[in-house]
Design a protein around this motif. Structure first.
Motif: not given
Length: 290
Positions: A55-59, A16-25
């Motif tokens: 990617e960073d602590q907060e996200t 699971l990732t914070c990247e906006q382009s990967k939210q559907i995935e």
């Protein structure tokens, strides 16, 4: 009335990732988890590392909270260990465990927890067998303190328990002994050289039936080495590049005998999307037959 088997759903490398382009995935990964839980009704879901790619602590913390709160909706206990992608820039394993304690309402009770170098080993008790969970870290290194802990617990904790299983993220060196197997083997075994010591501890104890790991995305095979089943889970994340369709591994524990297991595959179009659930003896017969 006690059930005659206890079902574990192993999910690994969700990414699971914070990247906006990967939210559907991300949402498709959540949908896949929900599908398997609703279809197979496991008693326990074990996530064997790389639940998120921080990617960073907060996200990263927000994403892990989202994962935990998603799992709260199901009537199933969960357990976790970590891989090499969850921790970064201050998001430590300790902080991840604190998030689990704060936000998860479904986490299984941990017995005999041992934390060494920010990595945790613990036991989950099922009605039939003991389930060991071991964090072997980002590089596969197993702490000396955990090897001593494991020797002690296998020797003294629950002497009446004849069968046990162990879950961790990275494979150990013993996986490199694969010759005949069932499942898919499409990538090299990513183990730490010193990890062979763990297998020696397990072999000497003579009461661990199988090990289950993740990390190597293009492997989901199972084989037997010196009487112990060595199993990969199926990569479960939609966003992760792999030659294998996302899925899971289903494991059943029994009171008087070893586990059975099969792979659940999201890419099979028939109504039944599980391979045959096979016992250790049946797995060995099938492997030899191949």
């Amino acid at each position: 009335m006690m059930k005659n088997k206890y079902a574990i759903l192993q999910l690994t490398d969700l990414y699971l990732t914070c990247e906006q382009s990967k939210q559907i995935e991300n949402e498709e990964t959540f949908d896949l988890i929900a599908y398997f839980i609703n279809k197979y009704h496991p008693d326990l879901c074990i996530f064997t590392g790389n639940q998120i790619w921080a990617e960073d602590q907060e996200t990263g913390a927000k994403l892990y909270r989202r994962f935990l709160e998603f799992m709260n909706q199901f009537e199933v206990k969960i357990a976790t260990t970590f891989g090499d992608k969850e921790t970064c820039h201050g998001l430590t394993r300790t902080k991840l465990r604190q998030l689990e304690a704060k936000y998860s309402t479904s986490y299984a009770h941990k017995y005999c927890s041992s934390i060494a170098n920010d990595k945790e080993a613990y036991i989950i008790k099922s009605p039939h067998q003991q389930i060991f969970v071991l964090d072997n870290g980002a590089d596969g290194t197993i702490e000396e303190e955990h090897l001593v802990w494991l020797q002690e617990k296998l020797k003294h904790c629950g002497k009446h328990v004849a069968h046990r299983v162990l879950f961790m993220h990275r494979p150990i060196k013993a996986y490199d002994n694969v010759f005949v197997y069932i499942g898919e083997k499409k990538s090299a075994i990513s183990y730490a050289a010193e990890s062979e010591r763990l297998f020696s501890v397990l072999r000497e104890a003579r009461n661990i039936d199988g090990i289950f790991c993740g990390h190597d995305y293009d492997n989901d095979f199972t084989f037997f080495h010196q009487g112990i089943g060595l199993n990969y889970g199926r990569v479960s994340g939609i966003s992760l590049y792999s030659d294998l369709a996302p899925g899971a591994r289903l494991i059943h524990l029994f009171p008087e005998r070893s586990y059975t297991t099969c792979i659940l595959d999201s890419d099979i179009e028939t109504e039944e999307d599980a391979e045959e659930d096979l016992s250790a003896a049946e797995l060995m017969e099938k492997i030899v037959g191949n």
